[in-house]
Design a protein around this motif. Structure first.
Motif, short mmCIF file in Angstrom:
data_model
loop_
_atom_site.label_atom_id
_atom_site.label_comp_id
_atom_site.label_asym_id
_atom_site.label_seq_id
_atom_site.Cartn_x
_atom_site.Cartn_y
_atom_site.Cartn_z
N ASP A 80 10.77 6.63 -1.97
CA ASP A 80 10.95 6.79 -3.42
C ASP A 80 11.65 8.09 -3.80
N ARG A 81 12.22 8.80 -2.83
CA ARG A 81 12.96 10.03 -3.14
C ARG A 81 14.28 10.02 -2.37
N THR A 82 15.36 10.29 -3.09
CA THR A 82 16.68 10.19 -2.46
C THR A 82 17.49 11.48 -2.56
N LYS A 139 2.12 17.76 -5.24
CA LYS A 139 1.51 17.80 -6.57
C LYS A 139 0.74 16.51 -6.89
N SER A 140 1.38 15.37 -6.67
CA SER A 140 0.74 14.10 -7.03
C SER A 140 -0.48 13.86 -6.15
N THR A 141 -0.38 14.25 -4.88
CA THR A 141 -1.51 14.11 -3.96
C THR A 141 -2.67 14.99 -4.44
N VAL A 152 -0.48 18.02 -16.09
CA VAL A 152 0.91 17.55 -16.10
C VAL A 152 1.49 17.62 -14.68
N ASP A 153 1.71 16.44 -14.13
CA ASP A 153 2.26 16.32 -12.78
C ASP A 153 3.77 16.14 -12.87
N ALA A 154 4.44 17.28 -12.86
CA ALA A 154 5.92 17.33 -12.87
C ALA A 154 6.26 18.60 -12.09
MG MG Z 1 4.82 13.59 -7.42
#
Ligand code: MG
Ligand code: CTP
Length: 171
Positions: free
Chosen positions: A123-125, A22-24, A78-80
């Motif tokens: 950044d993701r766990t 999504k963010s990309t 909205v990037d969620a």
């Molecule tokens: Mg993202």
């Protein structure tokens, strides 16, 4: 190539599991200020983009800014993950309050790919069960999106279709 027709003034909800891109996608197709990201707003209200306990406040702030932007006539993305009906309902409400059309763009990649990407990120766990939960939520989202009030629901399936998609603005 898939053409994504979007009104010039719309509230665009990206929908997809963590790692779906999504963010990309948002970076590629929209300007930085058009994109309101849940990570950014968690950071703003909690100094920690991963603080899930701050999500309520983060989304309050995100909805507030989205509403101001729509009132000012600015396209807003909205990037969620937007995988939960209540999360999407909040966006549809903000759009309606400003007489703006809500549009959904669903990014659907194989769960194995999303997991591969997640493992490669610092950044993701979250673990695989969390991703599996999101994938189930995504499956359930399909039947609901149009009924929830999204005027258009664009679905991009697989990396190739996502990579080839182009946004086209409707006058
Ligand atoms: Mg993202
Ligand atoms: N990625 C990639 N190739 C793509 C899209 C994404 O290699 N075509 C990589 C990104 O560089 C990133 C990871 O996959 O390291 C996840 O992509 P991102 O856009 O950050 O996914 P999101 O859906 O935004 O994930 P989250 O919900 O966790 O923010």
């Amino acid at each position: 190539m898939t053409t994504l027709d979007i009104p010039e003034l719309a509230l665009v909800a990206l929908v997809g599991v963590s790692g779906s891109g999504k963010s990309t996608f948002a970076r590629r197709h929209f300007t930085p200020t058009q994109v309101l990201s849940s990570d950014t707003f968690r950071g703003l209200v909690a100094d920690d983009e991963n603080d899930q306990a701050a999500s309520g406040d983060a989304f309050d702030a995100l909805h507030h800014v989205a509403g101001i932007r729509l009132r000012r006539g600015l396209l807003t993305v909205v990037d969620a993950t937007n995988l939960q009906p209540h999360a999407r309902a909040g966006l549809v409400r903000v759009a309606r309050e400003h007489d703006v059309l809500p549009v959904a763009i669903v990014l659907d990649v194989p769960e194995a790919l999303a997991w591969e990407r997640t493992q490669a990120r610092a950044d993701r766990t979250h673990g695989r069960p969390v991703l599996a939960r999101m994938q189930r939520d995504l499956r359930q989202s399909y039947a609901r999106l149009a009924r929830e009030g999204f005027r258009k629901v664009h679905v991009l399936r697989g990396v190739e279709e996502i990579d080839a998609a182009q946004v086209r603005y409707e006058k």
